[in-house]
Every structure is written in structure tokens, then in C-alpha cells.
Design a protein around this motif. Structure first.
Motif, PDB file in Angstrom:
ATOM      1  N   THR A 293      18.224   8.945 -23.304  1.00  0.00           N
ATOM      2  CA  THR A 293      17.836   9.755 -24.474  1.00  0.00           C
ATOM      3  C   THR A 293      17.360  11.145 -24.046  1.00  0.00           C
ATOM      4  N   LEU A 294      16.715  11.212 -22.893  1.00  0.00           N
ATOM      5  CA  LEU A 294      16.294  12.526 -22.390  1.00  0.00           C
ATOM      6  C   LEU A 294      17.532  13.374 -22.094  1.00  0.00           C
ATOM      7  N   ILE A 295      18.517  12.751 -21.431  1.00  0.00           N
ATOM      8  CA  ILE A 295      19.729  13.503 -21.085  1.00  0.00           C
ATOM      9  C   ILE A 295      20.475  13.907 -22.370  1.00  0.00           C
ATOM     10  N   ALA A 296      20.486  13.031 -23.357  1.00  0.00           N
ATOM     11  CA  ALA A 296      21.133  13.388 -24.637  1.00  0.00           C
ATOM     12  C   ALA A 296      20.439  14.617 -25.237  1.00  0.00           C
ATOM     13  N   ASP A 297      19.111  14.655 -25.148  1.00  0.00           N
ATOM     14  CA  ASP A 297      18.351  15.820 -25.629  1.00  0.00           C
ATOM     15  C   ASP A 297      18.760  17.078 -24.881  1.00  0.00           C
ATOM     16  N   ILE A 298      18.855  16.955 -23.559  1.00  0.00           N
ATOM     17  CA  ILE A 298      19.154  18.126 -22.728  1.00  0.00           C
ATOM     18  C   ILE A 298      20.580  18.621 -22.986  1.00  0.00           C
ATOM     19  N   VAL A 299      21.494  17.692 -23.138  1.00  0.00           N
ATOM     20  CA  VAL A 299      22.887  18.057 -23.434  1.00  0.00           C
ATOM     21  C   VAL A 299      22.954  18.801 -24.778  1.00  0.00           C
ATOM     22  N   ARG A 300      22.143  18.354 -25.726  1.00  0.00           N
ATOM     23  CA  ARG A 300      22.092  19.021 -27.039  1.00  0.00           C
ATOM     24  C   ARG A 300      21.633  20.476 -26.866  1.00  0.00           C
ATOM     25  N   LEU A 301      20.658  20.697 -26.006  1.00  0.00           N
ATOM     26  CA  LEU A 301      20.184  22.063 -25.767  1.00  0.00           C
ATOM     27  C   LEU A 301      21.280  22.914 -25.119  1.00  0.00           C
ATOM     28  N   PHE A 302      21.990  22.332 -24.145  1.00  0.00           N
ATOM     29  CA  PHE A 302      23.094  23.069 -23.521  1.00  0.00           C
ATOM     30  C   PHE A 302      24.146  23.437 -24.563  1.00  0.00           C
ATOM     31  N   SER A 303      24.412  22.489 -25.477  1.00  0.00           N
ATOM     32  CA  SER A 303      25.456  22.761 -26.469  1.00  0.00           C
ATOM     33  C   SER A 303      25.020  23.842 -27.456  1.00  0.00           C
ATOM     34  N   ARG A 304      23.709  24.110 -27.524  1.00  0.00           N
ATOM     35  CA  ARG A 304      23.215  25.218 -28.362  1.00  0.00           C
ATOM     36  C   ARG A 304      23.224  26.532 -27.591  1.00  0.00           C
ATOM     37  N   GLY A 305      23.699  26.489 -26.338  1.00  0.00           N
ATOM     38  CA  GLY A 305      23.765  27.707 -25.544  1.00  0.00           C
ATOM     39  C   GLY A 305      22.530  27.947 -24.696  1.00  0.00           C
ATOM     40  N   GLN A 306      21.613  26.982 -24.637  1.00  0.00           N
ATOM     41  CA  GLN A 306      20.407  27.152 -23.825  1.00  0.00           C
ATOM     42  C   GLN A 306      20.664  26.638 -22.410  1.00  0.00           C
ATOM     43  N   GLN A 307      19.915  27.166 -21.467  1.00  0.00           N
ATOM     44  CA  GLN A 307      20.031  26.685 -20.081  1.00  0.00           C
ATOM     45  C   GLN A 307      18.806  25.838 -19.753  1.00  0.00           C
ATOM     46  N   VAL A 308      19.053  24.673 -19.194  1.00  0.00           N
ATOM     47  CA  VAL A 308      17.935  23.777 -18.880  1.00  0.00           C
ATOM     48  C   VAL A 308      17.958  23.443 -17.394  1.00  0.00           C
ATOM     49  N   ILE A 309      16.803  23.569 -16.778  1.00  0.00           N
ATOM     50  CA  ILE A 309      16.634  23.193 -15.370  1.00  0.00           C
ATOM     51  C   ILE A 309      15.644  22.028 -15.358  1.00  0.00           C
ATOM     52  N   ILE A 310      16.029  20.950 -14.699  1.00  0.00           N
ATOM     53  CA  ILE A 310      15.155  19.766 -14.671  1.00  0.00           C
ATOM     54  C   ILE A 310      14.373  19.753 -13.360  1.00  0.00           C
ATOM     55  N   VAL A 311      13.080  19.533 -13.456  1.00  0.00           N
ATOM     56  CA  VAL A 311      12.266  19.240 -12.260  1.00  0.00           C
ATOM     57  C   VAL A 311      11.776  17.811 -12.442  1.00  0.00           C
ATOM     58  N   THR A 312      12.170  16.952 -11.524  1.00  0.00           N
ATOM     59  CA  THR A 312      11.857  15.542 -11.734  1.00  0.00           C
ATOM     60  C   THR A 312      11.079  14.931 -10.578  1.00  0.00           C
ATOM     61  N   SER A 313      10.130  14.091 -10.926  1.00  0.00           N
ATOM     62  CA  SER A 313       9.436  13.243  -9.956  1.00  0.00           C
ATOM     63  C   SER A 313      10.101  11.873 -10.004  1.00  0.00           C
ATOM     64  N   GLY A 314       9.586  10.953  -9.224  1.00  0.00           N
ATOM     65  CA  GLY A 314      10.081   9.581  -9.300  1.00  0.00           C
ATOM     66  C   GLY A 314      10.568   9.018  -7.982  1.00  0.00           C
ATOM     67  N   ALA A 315      10.791   9.909  -6.986  1.00  0.00           N
ATOM     68  CA  ALA A 315      11.346   9.417  -5.723  1.00  0.00           C
ATOM     69  C   ALA A 315      10.392   8.451  -5.020  1.00  0.00           C
ATOM     70  N   VAL A 316       9.125   8.819  -4.938  1.00  0.00           N
ATOM     71  CA  VAL A 316       8.157   7.969  -4.235  1.00  0.00           C
ATOM     72  C   VAL A 316       8.007   6.641  -4.973  1.00  0.00           C
ATOM     73  N   ALA A 317       7.867   6.720  -6.290  1.00  0.00           N
ATOM     74  CA  ALA A 317       7.681   5.492  -7.082  1.00  0.00           C
ATOM     75  C   ALA A 317       8.894   4.569  -6.945  1.00  0.00           C
ATOM     76  N   LEU A 318      10.098   5.138  -6.991  1.00  0.00           N
ATOM     77  CA  LEU A 318      11.306   4.295  -6.888  1.00  0.00           C
ATOM     78  C   LEU A 318      11.466   3.714  -5.486  1.00  0.00           C
ATOM     79  N   GLY A 319      11.199   4.540  -4.482  1.00  0.00           N
ATOM     80  CA  GLY A 319      11.355   4.084  -3.102  1.00  0.00           C
ATOM     81  C   GLY A 319      10.332   3.021  -2.749  1.00  0.00           C
ATOM     82  N   SER A 320       9.103   3.197  -3.197  1.00  0.00           N
ATOM     83  CA  SER A 320       8.071   2.215  -2.825  1.00  0.00           C
ATOM     84  C   SER A 320       8.288   0.912  -3.582  1.00  0.00           C
ATOM     85  N   GLY A 321       8.885   0.996  -4.780  1.00  0.00           N
ATOM     86  CA  GLY A 321       9.184  -0.221  -5.538  1.00  0.00           C
ATOM     87  C   GLY A 321      10.284  -1.032  -4.871  1.00  0.00           C
TER      88      GLY A 321
END
Ligand code: GLU
Length: 277
Positions: free
Chosen positions: A40-68
Motif C-alpha cells: 500500500t505504501l508503494i501504491a501511494d508512492i506510484v500515485r505520486l509519481f503518476s501526478r508528476g512528483q518525484q519521491v525518494i525513499i529513505v528506509t530502515s529495516g535492515a538490522v531488524a530483518l537481519g537479526s530476525g
């Protein structure tokens, strides 16, 4: 009124940086990616791109996924183990984003940066031109801190600040920090149910700083203290910043529809007059 204002801020921003915290992406119990939410987040971001906006994602999660995924790292994780976890988890993190973006016909460009890179003119310039190229060819830049080389002294585990530095570097109009709380409260809402949400902050005073409590989610490292550091960087760069709850599905659409948030007003620089690097 608030809905209209937030809607305008999100719709009118030409270039946005959206920062996603680990607590949103990674299920606290299973340690897995919350794939349905990510879709759903990606669907939101794609919607913004389709409106002509540029979106840059900064994401966390590597440590949490790796330790899990790797019990062998032991507990609690010190910096060395967190860096090892990040090396493992970053792969899973990018795969999840890539698969989701691909379903919408978008490519992903991974960038791993550190606070030190951002402070070095030459490296910063290279990062900026890579980002520009990615946006030009229609690939979505997905940034995380380069955890394996970052050290505590240069902000290991602080993607809030990195996101603000990226927003400054790319002359973003808007930085959205998606969090597990609605925004900045007068007190920690986990401790005091009477805590009041601040809807707008014009200046980070000592009083505002005193309001910044600490996040309680297991996978969060930042809390409000680093979010205020991010706000200071963004506001000084003339970039507005929003803190909003991202836990629900379609988190950006929710903001546009008036979900509660805190808006940090940028200091009056006009985007057109800001320096392009
Ligand atoms: N870079 C870290 C990770 O991917 C997270 C840092 C942060 O949450 O601020 O796990």
C-alpha cells in the motif's frame, strides 16, 4: 481545514523524501516484512509519481530483518552485531521493495550513504548526481544508511537525520517521516494519555526539545529526539517536514485525507532560489 492543508502540502511538493521506520516495515513478533502494508505504501508512492512528483525513499529495516533471520548473532546486539545483521537484512529489504515496485513497472536504485558522505563535498556531489540520474530514467531511489561502515560517532542508526540530509541535498520541498506515532506530543503519549499533539511547529525552542520523548517500539532507534534534529536540518534548508503515523495502510493517502500529523514550517527560502548542487 487540516485535511486541506496537508493535502496541499503533499500534492504541491515537486520533490519529496519519505522516510520509513523499521517499526512500520518489520513485524515486531515474526520479524518478517509487513508485505501487505508495503504494497500500500508503494501504491501511494506510484500515485505520486503518476501526478508528476518525484519521491525518494529513505528506509530502515535492515538490522531488524537481519537479526530476525539470524539467531546466531546473540542478544542484545552491539554495534558489530547490528552491522552484521544489516548486511544480511539489507538484501531482504531491497528485494521486498524491488518486487513491489516491479509490479507497478518501476525499477529501484539502491543507494547506501552515511552522514560522513553527506558532509563530504565530493561524495555528496556524486550521490546527488546518481540520484538525479535515477530520477531522470524513472527509477525510484531507495536509500538506507551504509550501516556496515557507519560508526556511532557518525550516527549509526539514525535514518531520520540521514533523510533530512538527503532532503537538503536534493532540494526537496517536503520531508515526510512516517512513524509509529501521530507526531510530536507535548508529553510522551505512551505515558500520559492527556498528551496533546502539536499540529504545527515554527521554531525548535528548548521547550519543544523538552517535549521530545523516546519511542518504545523494539525496532525503532530514533524516537522524537532524532526527528527534531531532522526537522532542524530540513527547516533550515527551506524544506517542510511532516511527522505522521505510518502504521495504517496507504499512509500517504491517509495524510492527504487529514490524518493527524505535526507540520514543521520551513524557514522562508524559495525552492527556485536554492542552490542546485
Ligand atoms: N539503518 C538501520 C536499518 O536499516 C536503521 C536506522 C534507523 O532506524 O534510523 O536497520
Amino acid at each position: 481545514m487540516a485535511a486541506t492543508t496537508r493535502s496541499v502540502q503533499l500534492v504541491s511538493a515537486q520533490r519529496l523524501v519519505v522516510k520509513i521506520g523499521s517499526a512500520l516495515l518489520v513485524d515486531e513478533v515474526t520479524g518478517d516484512i509487513r508485505s501487505a502494508w508495503l504494497e500500500t505504501l508503494i501504491a501511494d508512492i506510484v500515485r505520486l509519481f503518476s501526478r508528476g512528483q518525484q519521491v525518494i525513499i529513505v528506509t530502515s529495516g535492515a538490522v531488524a530483518l537481519g537479526s530476525g533471520q539470524f539467531d546466531g548473532l546473540g542478544r542484545p546486539l552491539r554495534i558489530k552485531e547490528k552491522q552484521t545483521a544489516a548486511a544480511i537484512g539489507q538484501v531482504r529489504l531491497m528485494l521486498a521493495y524491488e518486487q513491489s515496485l516491479k509490479r507497478h513497472g518501476f525499477a529501484l536504485g539502491q543507494m547506501l550513504l552515511t552522514g560522513e558522505d553527506m558532509g563530504n563535498q565530493h561524495r555528496r556531489h556524486n550521490a546527488w548526481s546518481t540520484l538525479q540520474q535515477l530520477l531522470k530514467i524513472g527509477a525510484v531511489p531507495v536509500i538506507n544508511e551504509n550501516d556496515t561502515t557507519a560508526t556511532a560517532e557518525i550516527c549509526f542508526g539514525d535514518n531520520d537525520r540521514l533523510a533530512a540530509q538527503v532532503a537538503q541535498m536534493v532540494n526537496a520541498d517536503l520531508l515526510v517521516l512516517l512513524s509509529n506515532v501521530d507526531g510530536l506530543f507535548t508529553e510522551d503519549p505512551h505515558h500520559n494519555p492527556l498528551a496533546r499533539l502539536l499540529t504545527e511547529v515554527r521554531c525548535i525552542t528548548p521547550e519543544i526539545e523538552a517535549m521530545a520523548g523516546h519511542s518504545h517500539a523494539r525496532h525503532s532507534s530514533g524516537g522524537m529526539v532524532t526527528k527534531l534534529m531532522a526537522a532542524r536540518i530540513a527547516m533550515n534548508a527551506g524544506c517542510g517536514m511532516l511527522i505522521a503515523r505510518g502504521t495504517e495502510r496507504y499512509p500517504l493517502a491517509a495524510i492527504e485525507n487529514g490524518a493527524p500529523s505535526t507540520w514543521f514550517v520551513p524557514f522562508g527560502k524559495d525552492r527556485a532560489t536554492r542552490e542546485e548542487h
